[in-house]
Scaffold this active site. Structure first.
Site, PDB file in Angstrom:
ATOM      1  N   GLY A 222       0.824  -1.203   0.000  1.00  0.00           N
ATOM      2  CA  GLY A 222       0.000   0.000   0.000  1.00  0.00           C
ATOM      3  C   GLY A 222       0.854   1.248   0.000  1.00  0.00           C
ATOM      4  O   GLY A 222       1.967   1.262  -0.528  1.00  0.00           O
ATOM      5  N   SER A 223       0.344   2.286   0.636  1.00  0.00           N
ATOM      6  CA  SER A 223       1.020   3.577   0.628  1.00  0.00           C
ATOM      7  C   SER A 223       2.225   3.584   1.555  1.00  0.00           C
ATOM      8  O   SER A 223       2.320   2.788   2.499  1.00  0.00           O
ATOM      9  CB  SER A 223       0.047   4.676   1.062  1.00  0.00           C
ATOM     10  OG  SER A 223      -0.292   4.535   2.433  1.00  0.00           O
ATOM     11  N   GLU A 244       5.912  -3.570   0.683  1.00  0.00           N
ATOM     12  CA  GLU A 244       5.951  -3.228  -0.738  1.00  0.00           C
ATOM     13  C   GLU A 244       5.052  -2.006  -0.889  1.00  0.00           C
ATOM     14  O   GLU A 244       3.830  -2.118  -0.914  1.00  0.00           O
ATOM     15  CB  GLU A 244       5.480  -4.405  -1.589  1.00  0.00           C
ATOM     16  CG  GLU A 244       5.858  -4.288  -3.054  1.00  0.00           C
ATOM     17  CD  GLU A 244       4.876  -3.452  -3.844  1.00  0.00           C
ATOM     18  OE1 GLU A 244       5.276  -2.331  -4.246  1.00  0.00           O
ATOM     19  OE2 GLU A 244       3.746  -3.892  -4.053  1.00  0.00           O
TER      20      GLU A 244
END
Length: 491
Positions: A222-223, A244
């Protein structure tokens, strides 16, 4: 037998489809108590599953993969409804699930360690790998089933129990995949109850998983903001995490580049999935001698892309995930203009047909330099184009952002290609030559450096992150020599 999707028309967590913005169902989010109970059940399942030989664990994954093959078209439709990618891209995502199952089945017979030379006579030293414990996967909306499968199939093959917290924006395909895995477990005698569980909810559920010491490994996609929160929480308890996160990916176009490869690779990488891949191309660094001609060709290519309902054939790009995503897209274009950029495209389309959905035309933005907005990842189809003079300058521009996920160079010059992929070249986890930045295969380790998080979710030898390593020394003599020549003789 069809797919099982556990959702209703009422509940605390509405399920929207970005195709038209409508609510198509609802799910009830987890409470702190139900999340705690799920973790406890996973611990119990792990104590049984770790004792199952890994080739048998691989057999369970094979069964699940075959179920995905049988239901590929249905799963693909759910992926499109969930995140708005075209049916063709959704089929590719489901194929990734199938492919990682095949990868995991083969891996189940290759979980091997090393034999290590020892200085002590009549001793043997080796390393062994053992199941780790409870694995938790936090996945993002843009690849609602593929990213989950990357981690979970490897984790289960390695002997761990698994918990999945999917994005609250993509719950239909998640529920369907969890249902298929449960079906694969039904007549598999060695599979304990609650080997895999799905938890619905928002960030509070993910935060609880990150904080619980019973969760041995957590993988989060995600962010960067979310990743920082997960990383700090897990590190505080000295746990393990695989991150990631964001990508601000660049491609360099050199004077010798094959123009047909450039146009195809750049257009798909920038506009595919409506720019909502972590590997989407966001920066194009073009040699000054070919810049103007290439920009003209890209403007024509972008104008010919068909943006529309992703369930219809012939569509190149569907909607953004929701209206707030379109607001961020528009704000980025406004900032680019304020920083000297010239925007081509980027307008809202199909607003009359889909007033509650976020369809936009891909935007090509000529920028004078890498201004602050160029350094910012915007999750949408925006491609910033800039000039360079020397290959060293282009590589420096590629490396100048905080993220380090994917990168590419288009060149027919061997020296430029080798420089780009060397230690003096791209600082990203992925460095491609004559292909775009997106479209990674499951066999290669996937992930990146810097604010991308440093994790590798799947492929190559990343299975080692899902296990614990033990170094074993076995003495098969009647003597007890010590290492490094140390003597300790009893009086």
């Amino acid at each position: 037998m069809g797919l099982d999707v556990s959702f209703s028309r009422s509940g605390g967590l509405p399920v929207h489809t970005p195709v038209d913005g409508s609510v198509i169902g609802a799910m009830n989010p987890e409470t702190a108590a139900s999340t705690d109970a799920a973790i406890e059940r996973a611990v119990a399942a792990f104590t049984q599953w770790r004792a199952v030989p890994s080739p048998r664990r691989g057999e369970l994954i094979r069964r699940f993969g075959n179920l995905c093959r049988d239901h590929k078209e249905e799963l693909s439709c759910l992926v499109t409804l969930d995140c708005g990618k075209t049916l063709d891209e959704a089929r590719g995502e489901v194929q990734e699930v199938i492919d990682i199952c095949d990868f995991a089945v083969g891996l189940s017979r290759q979980l091997h360690g090393l034999s290590i030379a020892t200085e002590r006579p009549n001793h043997r030293m080796a390393e062994t790998w053992h199941p780790l414990g409870v694995f938790a996967q936090i996945s993002a909306f843009n690849f609602p089933v593929a990213v989950w499968s990357w981690g979970t199939m490897i984790a289960l093959t390695c002997g761990n129990a698994a918990i999945w917290k999917p994005s609250e924006k993509s719950l239909l395909s998640a529920s369907a995949c969890a249902g298929l895995l449960a079906r694969a477990c039904e007549d598999f005698a060695e599979a304990p109850a609650h080997l895999h569980q799905i938890l619905t909810g928002g960030g509070d559920v993910g935060a609880q998983l990150a904080a619980d010491p019973r969760v041995s490994l957590i993988s989060a996609t995600g962010s960067t903001r979310m990743g920082r929160s997960v990383a700090s929480t897990v590190a505080a308890r000295l746990g393990r995490s695989i991150l990631e996160l964001g990508g601000n990916n660049a491609a360099i176009v050199t004077p010798s580049a094959n123009r047909e490869l450039v146009l195809r690779g750049v257009t798909f990488s920038a506009a595919g999935t409506s720019g909502q891949r972590c590997t989407s191309l966001r920066r194009l660094i073009v040699h000054e001698s070919v810049h103007d001609e290439l920009v003209g060709q890209l403007k024509r290519a972008f104008s010919q892309l068909r943006v529309g309902n992703p369930l219809e054939p012939g569509v190149h790009a569907g909607p953004l995930i929701d209206l707030p995503a379109m607001e961020m897209f528009n704000a980025a274009l406004d900032q680019a203009r304020a920083e000297g950029g010239t925007v081509h495209g980027g307008q809202r389309v199909l607003a009359e047909d889909y007033p509650d959905a976020a369809y936009v035309a891909p935007a090509l933005v000529e920028m004078p330099s890498q201004t602050p907005i160029v350094h910012t990842e915007t999750f949408g189809p925006i491609l910033y184009v800039m000039r360079y003079r020397t290959i060293e300058e282009a590589i420096a521009m590629n490396n100048a952002v905080l993220q380090g996920l994917s990168s590419a160079i288009f060149t027919d010059n061997m020296r430029e290609a080798e420089l780009f992929t060397s230690s003096l070249g791209s600082d990203c986890g992925i460095a491609n030559v004559n292909i775009g930045t997106s479209g990674a295969e499951i066999g290669g380790a996937f992930g990146g450096e810097k604010e991308t998080g440093g994790g590798r979710a799947s492929g190559s030898d990343t299975w080692k992150a899902y296990m614990r390593r033990a170094t074993n020394t076995i003495n098969y003599s009647t003597d007890l020599p010590l290492a490094q020549g140390v003597r300790f003789d009893a009086a």
